[in-house]
Motif scaffolding. Structure first.
Motif, mmCIF file in Angstrom:
data_model
loop_
_atom_site.group_PDB
_atom_site.id
_atom_site.type_symbol
_atom_site.label_atom_id
_atom_site.label_comp_id
_atom_site.label_asym_id
_atom_site.label_seq_id
_atom_site.Cartn_x
_atom_site.Cartn_y
_atom_site.Cartn_z
ATOM 1 N N ILE A 57 -16.752 -14.265 -7.233
ATOM 2 C CA ILE A 57 -18.275 -14.161 -6.550
ATOM 3 C C ILE A 57 -18.195 -14.710 -5.154
ATOM 4 C CG2 ILE A 57 -20.410 -15.128 -7.322
ATOM 5 C CD1 ILE A 57 -19.467 -14.997 -9.963
ATOM 6 N N VAL A 58 -17.875 -15.984 -5.074
ATOM 7 C CA VAL A 58 -17.895 -16.459 -3.744
ATOM 8 C C VAL A 58 -16.917 -15.967 -2.586
ATOM 9 C CG1 VAL A 58 -17.399 -18.968 -2.845
ATOM 10 C CG2 VAL A 58 -18.477 -18.750 -5.017
ATOM 11 N N ASP A 59 -15.772 -15.689 -2.881
ATOM 12 C CA ASP A 59 -14.888 -15.343 -1.747
ATOM 13 C C ASP A 59 -14.155 -14.068 -2.179
ATOM 14 O OD1 ASP A 59 -13.213 -14.948 0.171
ATOM 15 O OD2 ASP A 59 -12.484 -17.135 0.333
ATOM 16 N N PRO A 60 -14.719 -12.845 -2.445
ATOM 17 C CA PRO A 60 -14.226 -11.660 -2.684
ATOM 18 C C PRO A 60 -12.915 -11.430 -2.205
ATOM 19 C CG PRO A 60 -16.302 -11.410 -1.813
ATOM 20 C CD PRO A 60 -16.184 -12.610 -1.767
ATOM 21 N N ASP A 61 -12.939 -11.412 -0.741
ATOM 22 C CA ASP A 61 -11.719 -11.223 0.014
ATOM 23 C C ASP A 61 -10.387 -11.875 -0.420
ATOM 24 O OD1 ASP A 61 -13.177 -9.434 1.450
ATOM 25 O OD2 ASP A 61 -13.709 -10.411 3.317
ATOM 26 N N ARG A 62 -10.854 -13.050 -0.549
ATOM 27 C CA ARG A 62 -9.403 -14.137 -1.122
ATOM 28 C C ARG A 62 -9.033 -13.576 -2.434
ATOM 29 N NH1 ARG A 62 -10.289 -20.009 -2.266
ATOM 30 N NH2 ARG A 62 -8.267 -20.478 -3.391
ATOM 31 N N HIS A 63 -9.991 -13.466 -3.384
ATOM 32 C CA HIS A 63 -9.664 -12.640 -4.745
ATOM 33 C C HIS A 63 -8.623 -11.567 -4.517
ATOM 34 C CE1 HIS A 63 -10.062 -11.534 -8.795
ATOM 35 N NE2 HIS A 63 -10.563 -10.403 -8.433
ATOM 36 N N THR A 64 -9.223 -10.495 -3.607
ATOM 37 C CA THR A 64 -8.457 -9.438 -3.252
ATOM 38 C C THR A 64 -7.030 -9.808 -3.059
ATOM 39 O OG1 THR A 64 -10.414 -8.122 -2.963
ATOM 40 C CG2 THR A 64 -8.354 -7.271 -2.169
ATOM 41 N N ASN A 65 -7.185 -10.656 -1.880
ATOM 42 C CA ASN A 65 -5.674 -10.828 -1.302
ATOM 43 C C ASN A 65 -4.742 -11.370 -2.438
ATOM 44 O OD1 ASN A 65 -6.771 -10.270 1.062
ATOM 45 N ND2 ASN A 65 -7.137 -12.259 2.030
ATOM 46 N N ARG A 66 -5.358 -12.060 -3.215
ATOM 47 C CA ARG A 66 -4.457 -12.642 -4.291
ATOM 48 C C ARG A 66 -3.856 -11.611 -5.265
ATOM 49 N NH1 ARG A 66 -5.149 -13.762 -9.124
ATOM 50 N NH2 ARG A 66 -7.323 -12.943 -9.208
ATOM 51 N N ILE A 67 -4.708 -10.746 -5.545
ATOM 52 C CA ILE A 67 -4.322 -9.455 -6.625
ATOM 53 C C ILE A 67 -3.225 -8.682 -5.862
ATOM 54 C CG2 ILE A 67 -4.972 -7.436 -7.733
ATOM 55 C CD1 ILE A 67 -7.583 -8.817 -8.511
ATOM 56 N N MET A 68 -3.475 -8.523 -4.520
ATOM 57 C CA MET A 68 -2.692 -7.478 -3.914
ATOM 58 C C MET A 68 -1.198 -8.191 -3.740
ATOM 59 S SD MET A 68 -4.029 -4.790 -3.120
ATOM 60 C CE MET A 68 -4.609 -4.886 -4.858
ATOM 61 N N ALA A 69 -1.279 -9.665 -3.513
ATOM 62 C CA ALA A 69 0.021 -10.316 -3.488
ATOM 63 C C ALA A 69 0.867 -10.472 -4.643
ATOM 64 C CB ALA A 69 -0.372 -11.702 -2.986
ATOM 65 N N GLN A 70 -0.036 -10.737 -5.607
ATOM 66 C CA GLN A 70 0.575 -10.523 -7.287
ATOM 67 C C GLN A 70 1.148 -9.119 -7.355
ATOM 68 O OE1 GLN A 70 0.398 -13.442 -9.017
ATOM 69 N NE2 GLN A 70 1.877 -12.497 -10.423
ATOM 70 N N MET A 71 0.568 -7.975 -7.157
ATOM 71 C CA MET A 71 0.972 -6.949 -7.370
ATOM 72 C C MET A 71 2.141 -6.328 -6.887
ATOM 73 S SD MET A 71 -2.395 -4.231 -7.923
ATOM 74 C CE MET A 71 -1.331 -2.810 -8.605
ATOM 75 N N LYS A 72 2.326 -6.983 -5.429
ATOM 76 C CA LYS A 72 3.344 -6.859 -4.715
ATOM 77 C C LYS A 72 4.826 -7.446 -5.437
ATOM 78 C CE LYS A 72 5.619 -8.068 -0.191
ATOM 79 N NZ LYS A 72 5.650 -8.859 0.666
ATOM 80 N N LYS A 73 4.411 -8.609 -5.963
ATOM 81 C CA LYS A 73 5.708 -9.400 -6.470
ATOM 82 C C LYS A 73 5.845 -8.688 -7.771
ATOM 83 C CE LYS A 73 6.797 -13.921 -8.330
ATOM 84 N NZ LYS A 73 6.279 -14.947 -8.608
ATOM 85 N N ASP A 74 5.008 -8.336 -8.616
ATOM 86 C CA ASP A 74 5.086 -7.986 -10.041
ATOM 87 C C ASP A 74 5.940 -6.357 -9.985
ATOM 88 O OD1 ASP A 74 4.183 -10.311 -11.107
ATOM 89 O OD2 ASP A 74 2.062 -8.798 -11.713
ATOM 90 N N LEU A 75 5.410 -5.671 -8.986
ATOM 91 C CA LEU A 75 5.973 -4.375 -8.748
ATOM 92 C C LEU A 75 7.322 -4.228 -8.008
ATOM 93 C CD1 LEU A 75 2.549 -2.428 -8.831
ATOM 94 C CD2 LEU A 75 4.130 -2.691 -10.810
ATOM 95 N N ARG A 76 7.556 -5.389 -7.580
ATOM 96 C CA ARG A 76 8.846 -5.140 -6.613
ATOM 97 C C ARG A 76 8.800 -4.611 -5.370
ATOM 98 N NH1 ARG A 76 12.914 -4.354 -11.627
ATOM 99 N NH2 ARG A 76 11.998 -2.271 -11.271
ATOM 100 N N LEU A 77 7.573 -4.502 -4.634
ATOM 101 C CA LEU A 77 7.206 -3.590 -3.738
ATOM 102 C C LEU A 77 7.676 -4.547 -2.379
ATOM 103 C CD1 LEU A 77 3.709 -2.251 -4.715
ATOM 104 C CD2 LEU A 77 6.025 -1.099 -5.165
#
Length: 599
Positions: A364-384
């Motif tokens: 709610i407060v910082d959607p950009d930071r929330h998005t950055n965190r998910i993108m970093a997590q996906m990169k790690k989880d999917l070995r990209l």
């Protein structure tokens, strides 16, 4: 090439335990760390290329190394924690608490008051907590009020003020909730005994209060003061009732601290429960912002030292989810079964709940930071190699072998970009051949993007297993895109993720955010594809139905298709509704035709 001065500093480091500090060219502190072996640990920073860019940048900035040798590993842990708090180095983790939780305060003053507060004032007062809610705090305050008659006023009850008769007793005295220390009706010594007993209750030690009440009750009964003895008995029952409600583990488990951790790419959340005589007497959750690629074990060690120091914990045993190095004076238990495992699971649930709460607030407060965190997590989880900011997902639809179509949905920054969705009518494939259809649509999609010089996705997801993935890869190879775009297949039944050239699927945690994003993509592609497939079937059915009506030409047919969408709706339409679209004479022909068909 390593700085010669720096190399000399590393060579001359001792082999024993201690704390090291890294400084940059301007003499600014960069990082504080601890180790059993200073030389070995510091050398490891400089003799390899690290996995994360942040660590490599840190190493490049180091110009000076300072160190402090300490006798034991435990001393190193404590010193590291103090230096991080004092110096606040740029590359060390940040600790953040759930500061909004309430505390119970025993005020440092004559005839101490006990009250709830959210603020800690460093005036020598004692604080117990924090508690997870004011409901818990109010329950404890009610318990104290029922057991011990303490004052609630905020008068300065100094000896001189009481002796001068400055204050008068209030209603609380007359109804029996206070013994009137403001007029000297209660001695400071007697009042202090009650405060000491309350302190033990707040620490979770109910035994001493219970013993005192039982002793007084027996003495009163022996002296034939049965009414007073009954009142003491009621207080014992209140205390026993409260203790039974707060006891959630085996009462034999006493003076143990429980720590657990959950983490993601950017932060870790450490929960702490203090257990005394089978009761949880304190709960606290701390958020730790990651700066480098710190492990859960390193973060948990740091948090345990910080929390034990802050809350002055004296227990000799801690319960943790995995082995950690806390020095020789603490027993570390990693339970697998029983009551201790249950209390560890409770701590983990608290940490997870706090994490979810923080992530919702962040969204709610910082959607950009929330998005950055998910993108970093996906990169790690999917070995990209890259964060999947632009993802495309393909799905085929050919229900009952008719009107084969395919859908491509697009997510950008983890959210649906509906304006970029595309659907495809299969052109080159005869019959229901899913593999060939997938080859066709993937080729058409990326041939067009290349021809129009449009940006390509970082990740392609194919709805299907190894067969569908192989079919898509043919087109990727034909277009020369192998290695430029990551591509994976997802099999529906077990949510298996398949990678090109790897027969062993990847399984993600069912609750992981990465899997949730992939499932959203897959479900959206299926929905979009099915909707288009139904439209195509309806148009084909309407088309063939209208073509068989004598006297209805192509223009009339198109007008009807556009307006009514389906055969069913055309059949149910009145002659007036049809005539509004194509005129009265043609409308009559259509109505007469459907009457004849149904008779």
């Amino acid at each position: 090439m390593q700085n010669p001065t720096l190399a000399l500093q590393i060579q001359t480091l001792p082999d024993g335990p201690g704390v090291y500090q890294y400084y940059d060219k301007d003499g600014k502190i960069l990082y504080v760390g601890k180790s059993k072996n200073l030389k070995k640990r510091v050398s490891s920073y400089f003799n390899k290329i690290h996995d994360t860019a942040k660590t490599n940048v840190l190493v490049k900035k180091i110009v000076t190394i300072k160190h402090i040798v300490v006798p034991t590993e435990t001393d190193a842990l404590l010193l590291e924690n103090n230096l991080i708090k004092t110096l606040q180095p740029r590359y060390n983790v940040l600790l953040r608490d759930d500061k909004s939780y309430p505390w119970l305060c025993i005020k440092k003053e004559p005839f101490a008051r006990i009250f709830a507060t959210r603020r800690m004032v460093k005036d020598g007062s004692e604080y117990f907590g924090p508690y997870t809610s004011f409901k818990t705090v109010n329950t404890i305050l009610e318990l104290i009020k029922e057991l011990y008659p303490l004052r609630t006023c905020n008068y300065d009850l100094s000896k001189s003020n009481i002796e001068s008769g400055k204050f008068k007793v209030c209603l609380e005295y007359h109804i029996g909730n206070c013994k009137g220390p403001c007029e000297g009706y209660e001695s400071l010594e007697n009042y202090q005994k009650q405060v000491d007993a309350i302190r033990e209750i707040l620490k979770g030690n109910f035994k001493e209060s219970m013993k005192d009440f039982k002793r007084v009750m027996i003495e009163l009964a022996q002296d034939m003061h049965f009414e007073e003895a009954q009142k003491i008995k009621e207080k014992i029952e209140v205390l026993e009732n409260y203790q039974s409600r707060s006891t959630i583990v085996n009462p034999k488990i006493t003076n143990i601290d429980v720590f657990s951790i959950v983490s993601d790419e950017s932060a870790a959340y450490v929960n702490f429960l203090q257990i005394s005589h089978g009761s949880i007497i304190r709960s606290h959750t701390m958020e730790i912002k990651k700066k480098l690629e710190e492990t859960d074990a390193e973060l948990l060690e740091l948090a345990i030292i910080e929390l034990r120091e802050r809350f002055q914990l004296l227990s000799r045993e801690v319960i943790v989810p995995f082995p950690v190095d806390l020095g020789e004076n603490l027993k570390v238990t990693v339970p697998q079964l029983g009551d201790k495992k249950q209390i560890l699971d409770l701590s983990v649930r608290n940490a997870k709940f706090y994490r979810i709460e923080q992530l919702k607030q962040l969204q709610i407060v910082d959607p950009d930071r929330h998005t950055n965190r998910i993108m970093a997590q996906m990169k790690k989880d999917l070995r990209l190699s890259f964060e999947p900011r632009h993802i495309e997902c393909f799905d085929n639809s050919n229900i009952q072998g008719t009107n084969p179509v395919a859908a491509c949905v697009v997510f950008k920054d983890g959210k649906a970009s509906k304006k970029d969705y595309r659907h495809f009518n299969i052109k080159t494939v005869e019959g229901p051949d899913d593999f060939a259809s997938m080859t066709e649509v993937v080729y058409r999609r990326y041939k067009r993007l290349l021809d129009e010089d449009q940006p390509l996705p970082q990740l392609i997801i194919i709805d299907g297993g190894k067969g569908q993935l192989s079919a898509a890869l043919k087109s990727i190879d034909d277009l020369g895109l192998r290695g430029k775009i990551a591509i994976i297949g997802i099999a529906k039944r077990l949510e298996e993720l398949f990678y090109p050239g790897d027969s062993v699927p990847l399984y993600l945690d069912k609750k992981s955010e990465t899997l949730k994003v992939i499932q959203q993509l897959r479900n959206e592609a299926h929905r979009f594809g099915i909707t288009h497939h139904r439209d195509q079937r309806s148009k084909a059915a309407l088309n063939s139905s209208i073509e068989s009506i004598p006297g209805i030409g192509e223009k009339t047919m198109l007008a009807l298709i556009q307006h009514f969408k389906s055969v069913k709706r055309l059949k149910l339409a009145t002659e007036k509704e049809i005539s509004d679209v194509i005129g009265a004479s043609k409308a009559k022909k259509i109505v007469d035709f459907y009457k004849m068909v149904t008779e």
